[in-house]
Scaffold this motif. Structure first.
Motif, short mmCIF file in Angstrom:
data_model
loop_
_atom_site.label_atom_id
_atom_site.label_comp_id
_atom_site.label_asym_id
_atom_site.label_seq_id
_atom_site.Cartn_x
_atom_site.Cartn_y
_atom_site.Cartn_z
N GLN A 294 0.85 -1.18 0.00
CA GLN A 294 0.00 0.00 0.00
C GLN A 294 0.89 1.24 0.00
O GLN A 294 2.11 1.15 0.17
CB GLN A 294 -0.92 0.01 1.22
N GLU A 295 0.24 2.41 -0.18
CA GLU A 295 1.00 3.65 -0.34
C GLU A 295 1.74 4.05 0.93
O GLU A 295 2.89 4.51 0.88
CB GLU A 295 0.06 4.79 -0.77
N LEU A 296 1.11 3.94 2.08
CA LEU A 296 1.70 4.36 3.34
C LEU A 296 2.00 3.15 4.21
O LEU A 296 1.21 2.20 4.26
CB LEU A 296 0.75 5.30 4.09
N LEU A 297 3.13 3.20 4.90
CA LEU A 297 3.48 2.10 5.80
C LEU A 297 2.50 2.03 6.96
O LEU A 297 2.18 3.06 7.58
CB LEU A 297 4.89 2.29 6.37
N PRO A 298 2.01 0.85 7.31
CA PRO A 298 1.26 0.71 8.56
C PRO A 298 2.16 1.10 9.73
O PRO A 298 3.38 0.96 9.66
CB PRO A 298 0.93 -0.79 8.61
N ARG A 299 1.56 1.58 10.79
CA ARG A 299 2.36 2.00 11.95
C ARG A 299 3.22 0.85 12.47
O ARG A 299 4.32 1.07 12.96
CB ARG A 299 1.42 2.49 13.06
N SER A 300 2.74 -0.36 12.37
CA SER A 300 3.49 -1.51 12.89
C SER A 300 4.82 -1.71 12.18
O SER A 300 5.74 -2.33 12.73
CB SER A 300 2.65 -2.78 12.77
N LEU A 301 4.97 -1.19 10.95
CA LEU A 301 6.19 -1.37 10.17
C LEU A 301 7.06 -0.12 10.13
O LEU A 301 8.08 -0.09 9.45
CB LEU A 301 5.84 -1.80 8.75
N ARG A 302 6.68 0.91 10.86
CA ARG A 302 7.45 2.15 10.86
C ARG A 302 8.54 2.09 11.92
O ARG A 302 8.34 1.58 13.02
CB ARG A 302 6.54 3.36 11.12
N GLY A 303 9.71 2.61 11.56
CA GLY A 303 10.82 2.62 12.50
C GLY A 303 12.15 2.68 11.78
O GLY A 303 12.23 3.09 10.62
N ASP A 304 13.21 2.28 12.47
CA ASP A 304 14.57 2.42 11.95
C ASP A 304 14.85 1.44 10.80
O ASP A 304 15.66 1.74 9.92
CB ASP A 304 15.59 2.19 13.07
N PHE A 305 14.23 0.28 10.81
CA PHE A 305 14.49 -0.68 9.75
C PHE A 305 13.76 -0.25 8.49
O PHE A 305 12.55 0.01 8.52
CB PHE A 305 14.05 -2.09 10.16
N PRO A 306 14.47 -0.16 7.34
CA PRO A 306 13.81 0.30 6.10
C PRO A 306 12.82 -0.73 5.57
O PRO A 306 13.15 -1.90 5.40
CB PRO A 306 14.99 0.49 5.14
N VAL A 307 11.61 -0.27 5.30
CA VAL A 307 10.54 -1.13 4.79
C VAL A 307 9.97 -0.50 3.53
O VAL A 307 9.71 0.70 3.48
CB VAL A 307 9.43 -1.32 5.84
N LEU A 308 9.77 -1.30 2.52
CA LEU A 308 9.27 -0.82 1.24
C LEU A 308 7.75 -0.72 1.27
O LEU A 308 7.05 -1.64 1.67
CB LEU A 308 9.67 -1.79 0.13
N ALA A 309 7.23 0.44 0.84
CA ALA A 309 5.79 0.61 0.62
C ALA A 309 5.55 0.60 -0.89
O ALA A 309 6.20 1.33 -1.63
CB ALA A 309 5.31 1.92 1.24
N VAL A 310 4.62 -0.23 -1.32
CA VAL A 310 4.36 -0.40 -2.75
C VAL A 310 3.06 0.30 -3.12
O VAL A 310 1.98 -0.15 -2.74
CB VAL A 310 4.27 -1.89 -3.12
N PRO A 311 3.13 1.41 -3.85
CA PRO A 311 1.90 2.13 -4.23
C PRO A 311 1.03 1.29 -5.15
O PRO A 311 1.51 0.39 -5.85
CB PRO A 311 2.43 3.38 -4.96
N SER A 312 -0.25 1.61 -5.17
CA SER A 312 -1.18 0.92 -6.06
C SER A 312 -0.78 1.12 -7.51
O SER A 312 -0.32 2.19 -7.90
CB SER A 312 -2.61 1.44 -5.84
N GLY A 313 -0.96 0.10 -8.32
CA GLY A 313 -0.66 0.21 -9.74
C GLY A 313 0.80 0.07 -10.09
O GLY A 313 1.17 0.20 -11.26
N MET A 314 1.65 -0.22 -9.12
CA MET A 314 3.08 -0.32 -9.40
C MET A 314 3.41 -1.56 -10.23
O MET A 314 4.49 -1.68 -10.80
CB MET A 314 3.88 -0.33 -8.09
#
Length: 432
Positions: free
Chosen positions: A165-185
């Motif tokens: 999804q476009e925005l990271l869920p709060r559970s995945l936010r923090g120092d470790f880099p996490v990819l957010a995949v926008p719709s239609g990618m």
């Protein structure tokens, strides 16, 4: 029903319709091959935003009080409730879950939630996803804390965690880099979007930085670090982050493009996102944690009973997850799907054929590793004296204990004393 093991069931499922591996190179730390007995452990976290009404999902269909407090919303045997045992049943719209429960791959947990008193969506979601009820100083998600505390120094996969999804869920936010995949990618428009971003984050960083000179530069459009000012260092970091994100999204597009369809998913955004998560998991690129939101569960009005808004969403939810399990095949042996929500709804229906913000909710755990085929959690009944503040389901399972059990049961990771601020979590007996 014939007496077969879950492994036999998954092998049969895999043979019928699992998607073939994309054939891409795998990370050495996360490689697996088709036919292997074990796959790398992984988890898909599905968040039902808005406070889903768990009482009409996992239904105490033998409880007389349930029918008293829900004269228009209650569902019983006459309405086709899917019996799980002599006490509990599933909403008929969750029929796609029935085979998973029968094969002991589905573990419903009732009365899950936060000890905090809030009925605010925003606060409850923050408290749950940061796993720190009432502590507004914690701004890292529980899944990000897990990822950050288990970093490997070498051969770390860029696909270790992602949000579909476009925005990271709060559970995945923090120092470790996490990819957010926008719709239609995953389509041509997404490729065109990446191309435009590449022009901005190209060799000159979109015009923000000039190429370094011959006697000190790297020849790639970046200044030597010892010649950068503080602002230039910040811009360099942004440019580098942008390039890494674009490269990772390009790899994501390649995985999706090379994956061969083999299982038919329902129509709709949620099903498409689950299908894409399955493609990345099956590609062997090292994905461990995936997050995806399902919005719209705040049913104050026109919730419906056998049919209606909630029933339509439940049908979409369960059929999409069932297709995902079929798609994953034997890989479900080491995959856990978690479905959760910030809080439940009021026990008593309101005057608008709906329910209001409540307290205790619930969760679904799906996978071969869970002790499915039974309903978990402590149940106090629906008498007024048993309810939280006389109106809501109480919380008898703290969500932090649930998270502890999931991390331990899926990854073998045992959260330490500091993992959940201000709380000593414990593993729930009998869940894995």
């Amino acid at each position: 029903m014939t007496n077969i093991t879950r492994r036999d069931f998954l092998k049969n499922v895999s043979a019928v319709g699992a998607v073939a591996s994309s054939g891409l190179l795998t990370s050495p730390l996360h490689a697996w091959t088709a036919g292997a007995d074990k796959y790398p452990p992984s988890m898909v976290c599905i968040y039902l935003r808005g406070g889903a009404d768990w009482l009409n999902m996992v239904i105490p269909y033998k409880d007389r009080d349930y029918f008293t407090v829900r004269p228009t919303l209650a569902l019983g045997e006459e309405q086709g409730v899917i019996k799980l045992d002599g006490k509990w049943g599933l909403h008929p719209a969750l029929s796609a879950f029935q085979p998973l429960f029968q094969e002991k791959m589905l573990a419903p947990v009732v009365a899950v939630g936060s000890p905090h008193t809030t009925r605010s969506h925003f606060d409850a979601q923050d408290f749950m996803e940061f796993a720190a009820p009432g502590n507004r100083g914690v701004r890292t998600g529980w899944l990000n804390r897990y990822l950050n505390s288990t970093v490997k120094k070498k051969d770390q996969s860029e696909f270790r965690a992602m949000a579909m999804q476009e925005l990271l869920p709060r559970s995945l936010r923090g120092d470790f880099p996490v990819l957010a995949v926008p719709s239609g990618m995953d389509n041509k428009r997404g490729a065109a979007t990446l191309k435009r971003f590449e022009e901005f984050y190209g060799a000159s960083g979109g015009g923000e930085m000039q190429p370094a000179d011959a006697d000190g530069g790297k020849g790639n459009g970046e200044m030597p670090a010892d010649e950068m000012g503080e602002g230039e260092e910040d811009r360099s970091g942004v440019v580098h982050s942008g390039r890494v994100t674009i490269e990772t999204l390009r790899r994501y597009q390649s995985i999706i493009a090379k994956s061969k369809p083999g299982v038919k998913y329902p129509e709709g955004r949620f099903a498409q996102r689950m299908q894409n998560i399955a493609k990345v998991l099956k590609s062997g690129q090292g994905l461990e944690v995936a997050g995806v939101d399902y919005n719209g569960w705040d049913h104050h009005a026109a919730q419906g009973a056998l049919e209606g808004r909630q029933a339509d969403m439940l049908r979409d939810l369960s059929s999409s997850i069932a297709a995902f399990c079929l798609d994953m095949g034997e890989q479900m042996e080491n995959t856990t799907v978690v479905v959760m929500t910030e809080f439940g709804r009021t026990v008593k229906e309101n005057g608008n054929n709906g329910t209001d913000h409540g307290h205790g909710g619930g969760a679904f755990l799906i996978g071969s590793g869970v002790k499915g085929g039974k309903v978990h959690g402590s149940w106090k009944g629906l008498k007024t004296e048993a309810l939280y503040e006389g109106r809501d389901l109480p919380v008898t399972t703290d969500f932090r204990d649930l998270f502890h059990s999931i991390l331990d049961g899926t990854f073998g990771y045992k959260p330490g004393k500091e993992f959940f601020p201000d709380y000593s979590s414990r593993k729930i007996s009998g869940l894995y």
